[in-house]
Design a protein around this motif. Sequence first.
Motif, short mmCIF file in Angstrom:
data_model
loop_
_atom_site.label_atom_id
_atom_site.label_comp_id
_atom_site.label_asym_id
_atom_site.label_seq_id
_atom_site.Cartn_x
_atom_site.Cartn_y
_atom_site.Cartn_z
N ARG A 167 41.48 8.91 77.87
CA ARG A 167 40.98 7.75 76.86
C ARG A 167 42.28 7.40 76.19
NH1 ARG A 167 37.12 9.55 73.85
NH2 ARG A 167 35.59 8.78 75.26
N ASN A 168 42.66 5.97 76.14
CA ASN A 168 43.98 5.59 75.61
C ASN A 168 43.34 5.70 74.01
OD1 ASN A 168 45.64 3.70 74.30
ND2 ASN A 168 46.23 3.07 76.16
N ASN A 193 41.21 2.59 73.09
CA ASN A 193 39.94 3.34 73.53
C ASN A 193 39.37 2.98 74.73
OD1 ASN A 193 37.95 5.10 72.28
ND2 ASN A 193 36.80 3.65 71.16
N THR A 244 38.62 4.30 78.56
CA THR A 244 38.64 5.66 79.40
C THR A 244 38.95 4.87 80.80
OG1 THR A 244 36.85 6.43 77.87
CG2 THR A 244 37.17 7.42 80.11
N LYS A 245 39.74 5.84 81.43
CA LYS A 245 40.17 5.69 82.81
C LYS A 245 40.38 7.04 83.59
CE LYS A 245 44.78 3.99 82.66
NZ LYS A 245 45.41 2.85 82.98
#
Length: 169
Positions: free
Chosen positions: A29-30, A34, A36-37
């Motif tokens: 999650r960045n 915020n 998710t990938k």
Amino acid sequence: MKYNELVSISGLSGLFQLISTKSDGAIVRNIEENVTKFVPARLHNVTPLDSIEVFTEENNVQLFEVFKSFKQNEGSAGEIDITKTDNKKVKEHFGKLFPAFDKERVYVSDMKKMIKWYAILKKLDLLHEEVVENIANEVVATPEEVVEAAEPKKEKKPRKKAEPKNTEA
């Protein structure tokens, strides 16, 4: 969010929270956006921040120690926009924030990353003293390691060969 969950991913800017790992990559999650990938392991390297060290004249120093130095010296170093500043000024600014670094072995690109990471962590208020103090004492296991440790090892038994069928006519 804990400091030991934070990772850097090659080819992607910013910092990420490691949510889960898979055999072919990681789910992250960045922390700024915020988002998710999934990050495939074939394309990217995932590096935990607590495993990064910085060269000094005498020995290596962990990244959180560098961030502690940044926090202590940021008042005297002032602000700098590293995207619009030349490498010489970035090196001078980094020297004010962390004077013990090895001037020959620490690259300007790494200095820029550390300054960006520090700004992100400061903006999101993730530079608490108690978090930084406990980092060295924490040992974190992944969910897979916990499950493997809890399960007893099973021995594989050899398969029995199938007996030929009697074909009596």
